[in-house]
Motif scaffolding. Structure first.
Motif, PDB file in Angstrom:
ATOM      1  N   ARG A  52      18.378  -4.699 -18.493  1.00  0.00           N
ATOM      2  CA  ARG A  52      19.114  -3.862 -18.284  1.00  0.00           C
ATOM      3  C   ARG A  52      19.139  -3.172 -17.003  1.00  0.00           C
ATOM      4  O   ARG A  52      18.123  -2.793 -16.762  1.00  0.00           O
ATOM      5  N   PRO A  53      20.346  -1.750 -16.875  1.00  0.00           N
ATOM      6  CA  PRO A  53      20.353  -1.363 -15.680  1.00  0.00           C
ATOM      7  C   PRO A  53      19.537  -0.754 -15.462  1.00  0.00           C
ATOM      8  O   PRO A  53      19.455   0.431 -16.473  1.00  0.00           O
ATOM      9  N   ALA A  54      18.626  -0.102 -15.029  1.00  0.00           N
ATOM     10  CA  ALA A  54      17.555   0.822 -14.299  1.00  0.00           C
ATOM     11  C   ALA A  54      18.608   1.924 -14.962  1.00  0.00           C
ATOM     12  O   ALA A  54      19.334   2.045 -14.186  1.00  0.00           O
ATOM     13  N   ALA A  55      17.839   3.156 -15.213  1.00  0.00           N
ATOM     14  CA  ALA A  55      18.529   4.938 -15.356  1.00  0.00           C
ATOM     15  C   ALA A  55      18.701   5.301 -14.238  1.00  0.00           C
ATOM     16  O   ALA A  55      17.782   4.692 -13.426  1.00  0.00           O
ATOM     17  N   ASP A  56      19.659   5.854 -13.552  1.00  0.00           N
ATOM     18  CA  ASP A  56      20.457   6.048 -13.129  1.00  0.00           C
ATOM     19  C   ASP A  56      19.214   8.020 -12.605  1.00  0.00           C
ATOM     20  O   ASP A  56      19.214   8.773 -13.629  1.00  0.00           O
ATOM     21  N   PRO A  57      18.540   7.252 -11.726  1.00  0.00           N
ATOM     22  CA  PRO A  57      17.492   8.816 -11.215  1.00  0.00           C
ATOM     23  C   PRO A  57      17.950  10.000 -10.906  1.00  0.00           C
ATOM     24  O   PRO A  57      17.158  10.777 -10.853  1.00  0.00           O
ATOM     25  N   TRP A  58      19.091   9.940 -10.706  1.00  0.00           N
ATOM     26  CA  TRP A  58      20.158  11.350 -10.345  1.00  0.00           C
ATOM     27  C   TRP A  58      20.235  11.790 -11.829  1.00  0.00           C
ATOM     28  O   TRP A  58      20.778  13.309 -11.764  1.00  0.00           O
ATOM     29  N   VAL A  59      20.119  10.973 -12.964  1.00  0.00           N
ATOM     30  CA  VAL A  59      19.819  12.453 -13.932  1.00  0.00           C
ATOM     31  C   VAL A  59      19.036  12.851 -14.774  1.00  0.00           C
ATOM     32  O   VAL A  59      18.135  11.327 -15.075  1.00  0.00           O
ATOM     33  N   THR A 102      17.730  15.037 -17.878  1.00  0.00           N
ATOM     34  CA  THR A 102      17.794  15.384 -19.632  1.00  0.00           C
ATOM     35  C   THR A 102      16.919  17.523 -19.144  1.00  0.00           C
ATOM     36  O   THR A 102      15.642  17.246 -18.748  1.00  0.00           O
ATOM     37  N   ILE A 103      17.349  18.169 -20.514  1.00  0.00           N
ATOM     38  CA  ILE A 103      16.206  19.036 -20.152  1.00  0.00           C
ATOM     39  C   ILE A 103      16.944  19.919 -22.182  1.00  0.00           C
ATOM     40  O   ILE A 103      17.779  18.947 -22.769  1.00  0.00           O
ATOM     41  N   PRO A 104      15.740  20.423 -22.080  1.00  0.00           N
ATOM     42  CA  PRO A 104      15.438  20.668 -23.811  1.00  0.00           C
ATOM     43  C   PRO A 104      16.665  21.095 -24.811  1.00  0.00           C
ATOM     44  O   PRO A 104      16.582  20.168 -26.177  1.00  0.00           O
ATOM     45  N   GLU A 105      17.667  21.987 -24.318  1.00  0.00           N
ATOM     46  CA  GLU A 105      19.001  22.178 -24.690  1.00  0.00           C
ATOM     47  C   GLU A 105      19.258  21.235 -25.262  1.00  0.00           C
ATOM     48  O   GLU A 105      21.052  20.988 -25.776  1.00  0.00           O
ATOM     49  N   GLY A 106      19.891  19.549 -24.391  1.00  0.00           N
ATOM     50  CA  GLY A 106      20.796  18.382 -25.150  1.00  0.00           C
ATOM     51  C   GLY A 106      21.308  18.358 -23.782  1.00  0.00           C
ATOM     52  O   GLY A 106      22.915  17.748 -23.997  1.00  0.00           O
ATOM     53  N   TYR A 107      21.962  18.990 -23.135  1.00  0.00           N
ATOM     54  CA  TYR A 107      22.340  18.798 -21.854  1.00  0.00           C
ATOM     55  C   TYR A 107      21.907  17.949 -20.630  1.00  0.00           C
ATOM     56  O   TYR A 107      20.606  17.798 -20.962  1.00  0.00           O
ATOM     57  N   HIS A 108      22.645  17.091 -20.307  1.00  0.00           N
ATOM     58  CA  HIS A 108      22.446  16.463 -19.098  1.00  0.00           C
ATOM     59  C   HIS A 108      22.522  16.688 -18.140  1.00  0.00           C
ATOM     60  O   HIS A 108      23.633  16.495 -17.378  1.00  0.00           O
ATOM     61  N   ARG A 109      21.691  16.519 -16.899  1.00  0.00           N
ATOM     62  CA  ARG A 109      21.965  17.528 -15.433  1.00  0.00           C
ATOM     63  C   ARG A 109      22.321  16.573 -14.668  1.00  0.00           C
ATOM     64  O   ARG A 109      21.219  15.134 -14.284  1.00  0.00           O
ATOM     65  N   PHE A 110      23.455  16.405 -13.551  1.00  0.00           N
ATOM     66  CA  PHE A 110      23.720  15.341 -12.874  1.00  0.00           C
ATOM     67  C   PHE A 110      23.068  15.834 -11.098  1.00  0.00           C
ATOM     68  O   PHE A 110      23.828  17.105 -10.777  1.00  0.00           O
ATOM     69  N   THR A 111      21.730  15.323 -10.152  1.00  0.00           N
ATOM     70  CA  THR A 111      21.598  16.262  -9.326  1.00  0.00           C
ATOM     71  C   THR A 111      21.136  15.234  -8.297  1.00  0.00           C
ATOM     72  O   THR A 111      20.973  14.149  -8.113  1.00  0.00           O
ATOM     73  N   ALA A 112      22.511  14.979  -7.024  1.00  0.00           N
ATOM     74  CA  ALA A 112      22.623  14.253  -6.412  1.00  0.00           C
ATOM     75  C   ALA A 112      21.897  14.585  -4.715  1.00  0.00           C
ATOM     76  O   ALA A 112      22.938  15.906  -4.267  1.00  0.00           O
ATOM     77  N   PRO A 113      21.374  14.492  -4.637  1.00  0.00           N
ATOM     78  CA  PRO A 113      21.313  14.976  -2.823  1.00  0.00           C
ATOM     79  C   PRO A 113      22.207  14.641  -2.193  1.00  0.00           C
ATOM     80  O   PRO A 113      22.364  13.826  -0.934  1.00  0.00           O
ATOM     81  N   GLN A 114      22.264  15.485  -0.852  1.00  0.00           N
ATOM     82  CA  GLN A 114      23.963  16.371   0.140  1.00  0.00           C
ATOM     83  C   GLN A 114      23.325  15.003   1.092  1.00  0.00           C
ATOM     84  O   GLN A 114      23.882  13.864   1.539  1.00  0.00           O
ATOM     85  N   ALA A 115      21.672  14.391   1.783  1.00  0.00           N
ATOM     86  CA  ALA A 115      21.969  13.778   2.670  1.00  0.00           C
ATOM     87  C   ALA A 115      22.073  12.315   1.696  1.00  0.00           C
ATOM     88  O   ALA A 115      23.093  11.164   3.022  1.00  0.00           O
ATOM     89  N   ALA A 116      21.659  12.335   0.765  1.00  0.00           N
ATOM     90  CA  ALA A 116      21.962  10.776   0.341  1.00  0.00           C
ATOM     91  C   ALA A 116      23.027  10.303   0.405  1.00  0.00           C
ATOM     92  O   ALA A 116      23.607   8.730   1.001  1.00  0.00           O
ATOM     93  N   VAL A 117      23.828  11.637  -0.279  1.00  0.00           N
ATOM     94  CA  VAL A 117      25.206  11.148  -0.406  1.00  0.00           C
ATOM     95  C   VAL A 117      25.932  10.763   0.615  1.00  0.00           C
ATOM     96  O   VAL A 117      26.615  10.221   1.345  1.00  0.00           O
ATOM     97  N   GLU A 118      25.478  11.631   1.938  1.00  0.00           N
ATOM     98  CA  GLU A 118      25.975  11.513   2.915  1.00  0.00           C
ATOM     99  C   GLU A 118      26.069  10.179   3.603  1.00  0.00           C
ATOM    100  O   GLU A 118      26.628   9.561   4.464  1.00  0.00           O
ATOM    101  N   GLU A 119      24.496  10.102   3.471  1.00  0.00           N
ATOM    102  CA  GLU A 119      24.442   8.307   3.834  1.00  0.00           C
ATOM    103  C   GLU A 119      25.102   7.280   3.526  1.00  0.00           C
ATOM    104  O   GLU A 119      26.009   5.688   4.177  1.00  0.00           O
ATOM    105  N   ILE A 120      25.938   7.541   2.315  1.00  0.00           N
ATOM    106  CA  ILE A 120      26.317   6.164   1.692  1.00  0.00           C
ATOM    107  C   ILE A 120      27.779   6.570   1.859  1.00  0.00           C
ATOM    108  O   ILE A 120      28.835   5.308   1.982  1.00  0.00           O
TER     109      ILE A 120
END
Length: 883
Positions: free
Chosen positions: A24-31, A33-51
């Motif tokens: 199956r597709p690999a998990a998104d490394p930008w995602v 989880t934190i213990p409180e049950g939230y999903h945190r999405f973190t996209a590096p600005q440099a990677a986004v600008e390169e894309i």
């Protein structure tokens, strides 16, 4: 026959698919989880600008993360070198999402994290996220399930190679004497065959059905048959290739076909053109053009064992087409089953996936009830959305579907969204609108409860121009009656308190100012005893109207008054936007309020509370003006900028209650509140911490805080609450034991009973005795009532909401005039639990005298996946006179 022979000669190839269960597709490394049950999405600005090739004006997370799976946008704010946002806690299920950049000219581009393979073939910019849980176990991975392979064949219509996916059951035997029954699943026109697996999770659904013993061993083929001759593609292409490659039936009672949208039309159409080929037919949001003749209807009935129709709610584009389909089938006399309207979702994979689960459990099986699933609705007329141009404020239909429509003032806008607090925890999502003529329109839902919203036009916030009632805030309210948020709804006319405006001169601000004042039902300006008063303060960037227009303070107070569970009080909601708040309150606002209303001026009769900046002002006033306020509460706030000098002994001397509240880790003031608790503890200031409220820095959190606070105010000390402790042992997830400690004989609930989707514990409240020996002169025409309220169980930052605890009261010593209160169901049982005070018992003036013993059966119901830990909370009982 000719096509079949050609396929046998080499056009049929069976190979493992690119998305087999172990690939199956690999998990998104930008995602993360934190213990409180939230999903945190973190996209590096440099990677986004390169894309993207350049820096966008903004970045958003877009996906089916809104209410009822609504496609929504959530801003990813720059944080250091990253774009970041947090979502949750997400309900268990399958989510699909994309990252979307926007430039100043409002052009947009969506993309996925570049190191992940394509997760959705028909939407290569999407990624998927599966959140496990008991409610979706039926679509979760199993360690030993069926096998999925690709089937490639030459199309008899286009002559090119086509690929389908084939699921075979565990233990599939290609040499079995009896051929396997086969179900063909047809994709919609804009879908690929793979979407059945990628978003429909067909392999997981089938694996779980097989493990539950609810699936006849069968082969399932996922295909797309659109084009100039869908019938030939299906019968001469997909079916012929499958029969050649697999040991499957070619008889009607061993063949079934079903499809989504266009695929549903193709399944129904082949039922009409070739009755008797497929013994079972299913339509998911499908349709059928034209009529069915009597002879065809008879042939269908003779050759078909099962015909079942599925559709989503009015947001399903095929809703009216399905109403017409049902009428066509009825008029022709075609025997069929209707699963009913799925009230929870429209034309989405949530609807189709659950429909497939139901249909697959029925085909090739006898004796299955043919009625709709529980909770589904009839479809007896077409939908009637409000006509274009007819809406001035949001329209709410009888099932909670809400329609927004703008005026023509934004006809030239490039994009318009509706921004509202409908994220899972009450945070703010933007839902895109669609341009219809010169207006923008959106229907979404079902919604349930209170929301506030505004429009965002080409990136600029806009108050709803049609809202001419709520003029003091930048948002507009939306209340959708339903099963939740009872305390936020209007009480019957004439039953609530009165809301008036106090105008006063402010020497601090140098201007005339206003405050909202709520007075209780039956308020008596001439009453000998002044009413206690609560000064309720707003936050930074807000006004004296926010607690009324957004916070629903009037509705909360009205509902408590009707229930009889708060002390009659006056509440003053003033303007806190001043540099010297204590002076404004004590020298301007409070004296003006006392001049107009019959309210107390001593500490025992004065309370103060506030949110965020208002909490800071509240704390400063309480600490630096000891003796003024006996009751204090701070919501999501602390001493942000500096700590004032104060005398702990003087503060404690007149304080009856000091209670501190905070949202969860998504509340940006969370750490400030933790620092405040440390400060109070270090200085010996007597206080209570209410625990963590699940929610962000917003009115969803503060409304719950106010609901918790009000029943506690201006009451004499009635003894300590009943300490409650819930223990989830490590290694025994979901197994709990609850006891009431140090309170008489205590309460110990029995061992957990597994009720399928929940763990249930039962026990009994210790005996509660009420003795009333007041004389008639003392009591007058009053009886008494006892109410109880539970408070959230917490374990660190984890929280079990008090809605999970319910009760069934009883009177142990029955007599005329003494009545047990109504039972209170838990949240998992469809109620609100004891998060809102519940009546244990009450006595009339005639029945009050003497002693009465009361009790209650307690029930604690928790999700079976409750995290292990030790959770602590309290259950308090309050006795008060009532007229």
């Amino acid at each position: 026959m000719t096509t079949g022979a050609a396929l046998v000669l080499g056009a049929v190839v069976v190979v493992p698919p690119a998305t087999a269960a172990d690939e199956r597709p690999a998990a998104d490394p930008w995602v993360s989880t934190i213990p409180e049950g939230y999903h945190r999405f973190t996209a590096p600005q440099a990677a986004v600008e390169e894309i993207l090739g350049s820096r966008p004006q903004g970045l958003e997370l877009r996906g089916n993360i809104g209410p009822s799976g609504t496609w929504s946008d959530l801003a990813m704010d720059p944080s250091g070198s990253d774009y970041q946002t947090t979502v949750g806690p997400l309900e268990p299920g399958l989510y699909y999402y994309t990252y979307t950049a926007t430039w100043p000219d409002r052009t947009k581009k969506s993309f996925r994290q570049p190191d992940t393979p394509v997760a959705v073939t028909s939407h290569p910019e999407w990624s998927t996220l599966f959140v496990p849980g008991p409610s979706v176990q039926w679509m979760a991975d199993l360690p030993a399930g069926g096998d999925v392979r690709e089937l490639t064949y030459d199309s008899p219509v286009t002559d090119d190679a086509r690929t389908s996916l084939v699921w075979t059951p565990p233990g599939y035997d290609a040499d079995r004497a009896e051929p396997y029954p086969v179900l063909y699943l047809l994709a919609d026109g804009d879908q690929s065959a793979r979407e059945w697996s990628e978003l429909g999770r067909v392999p997981q659904v089938l694996d779980n059905l097989a493990a539950e013993g609810r699936l006849e061993p069968m082969v399932v083929v996922m295909a797309e048959v659109g084009g100039s001759d869908a019938r030939a593609e299906l019968l001469d292409g997909v079916v012929a290739a499958t029969q050649d490659a697999y040991r499957v039936s070619d008889q009607a009672d061993g063949q079934a076909v079903a499809g989504i949208g266009d695929g549903g039309y193709q399944a129904l159409n082949v039922l009409r053109t070739d009755p008797g080929v497929f013994g079972s037919v299913g339509s998911f949001s499908g349709r059928l053009r034209g009529s069915i003749s009597g002879s065809v209807a008879r042939a269908i009935n003779d050759g078909t064992d099962l015909l079942r129709v599925y559709v989503g709610n009015v947001l399903d584009p095929a809703y009216d087409q399905n109403e017409a389909l049902l009428r066509t089938l009825e008029a022709a006399g075609v025997e069929h089953q209707f699963d009913g309207v799925d009230p929870d979702s429209g034309g989405t994979w949530d609807t189709w996936r659950e429909g497939l689960r139901d249909f697959a459990s029925r085909v090739f099986r006898d004796g299955v009830d043919g009625g709709p699933r529980a909770g589904h609705l009839p479809l007896d007329r077409p939908s009637t959305p409000p006509p274009a141009g007819s809406i001035t404020t949001p329209h709410v239909d009888e099932n909670g579907i809400v329609t927004f429509e703008t005026g023509t003032q934004w006809a030239d806008a490039k994009d318009v969204t509706v921004w509202g607090n409908w994220a899972p925890n009450g945070a703010w999502f933007r839902v895109p609108m669609t341009k219809v003529g010169d207006r923008w329109r959106l229907s979404m839902g079902p919604l349930d409860g209170f929301y506030y919203y505004r429009y965002v036009v080409d990136g600029v916030d806009q108050k709803d121009p049609a809202d001419t009632v709520n003029t003091l805030t930048g948002v507009s309210p939306l209340f959708v009656p339903g099963e939740t948020d009872r305390m936020l709804g209007d009480v019957p006319a004439g039953r609530g308190g009165d809301l008036s405006v106090l105008t006063y001169a402010s020497a601090v601000a140098g201007e005339e100012r206003s405050a909202y004042v709520w007075t209780p039902p039956g308020y008596d300006a001439e009453r000998a005893e002044p009413y206690p008063v609560l000064y309720l303060n707003h936050g930074g960037g807000q006004s004296w109207g926010d607690w009324v227009e957004v916070g629903r303070a009037k509705q909360i107070l009205d509902n408590y008054s009707v229930d009889g569970t708060i002390v009659p009080m006056v509440v003053v909601m003033g303007n806190g936007n001043v540099p010297d708040f204590p002076a404004e309150l004590l020298e301007n606002m409070a004296p003006a309020a006392r001049a107009e209303y019959n309210i107390a001026s001593d500490a025992a009769g004065q309370g103060i509370a506030g949110l965020s900046m208002g909490a800071m002002n509240t704390l400063n006033t309480w600490l630096t003006r000891p003796g003024q306020f006996g009751w204090m509460a701070a919501f999501s706030g602390g001493l942000f900028f500096n700590t004032p000098e104060f005398d702990p002994a003087a503060v404690n001397a007149e304080t009856r209650l000091a209670r501190v509240y905070t949202g969860d880790v998504t509340d940006f003031t969370y750490q400030h509140t933790m620092n405040l608790l440390d400060l109070l503890e270090a200085n010996g200031i007597e206080h209570e911490f209410a625990g963590v409220t699940l929610g962000p820095h917003g009115f969803d959190t503060w409304q719950r805080n106010l609901i918790d606070l009000l029943p506690r105010l201006f009451r004499p000390e009635t003894g300590a609450g009943i300490p409650l402790r819930a223990v989830v042992p490590e290694g025994e997830q979901g197994v709990l034991a609850l006891s009431v400690a140090d309170h008489g004989d205590g309460v110990t609930l029995g061992a957990a009973g597994n009720a399928g989707d929940r763990l249930r514990f039962t026990g009994a409240l210790p005996a509660v005795t009420v003795t009333d020996s007041r004389s008639v002169a003392q009591a007058g025409a009053s009886g008494w009532a006892v109410s109880g309220q539970a408070y959230a169980f917490t374990s660190g930052t984890r929280l079990l909401d008090a809605q999970h605890l319910g009760w069934r009261p009883r009177v142990e010593t029955p007599r005329a005039g003494v009545t047990a209160g109504a039972g209170r169901a838990t949240a998992l049982g469809g109620g609100e639990g004891l998060a809102v005070p519940g009546r244990l018992a009450s006595a009339t003036p005639e029945g009050r005298f003497g002693s009465a013993t009361l009790g209650a059966d307690l029930v604690l119901e928790l999700p079976v996946d409750t995290a292990p830990g030790t959770y602590e909370g309290t259950l308090t009982l309050s006795l008060f006179p009532v007229d």
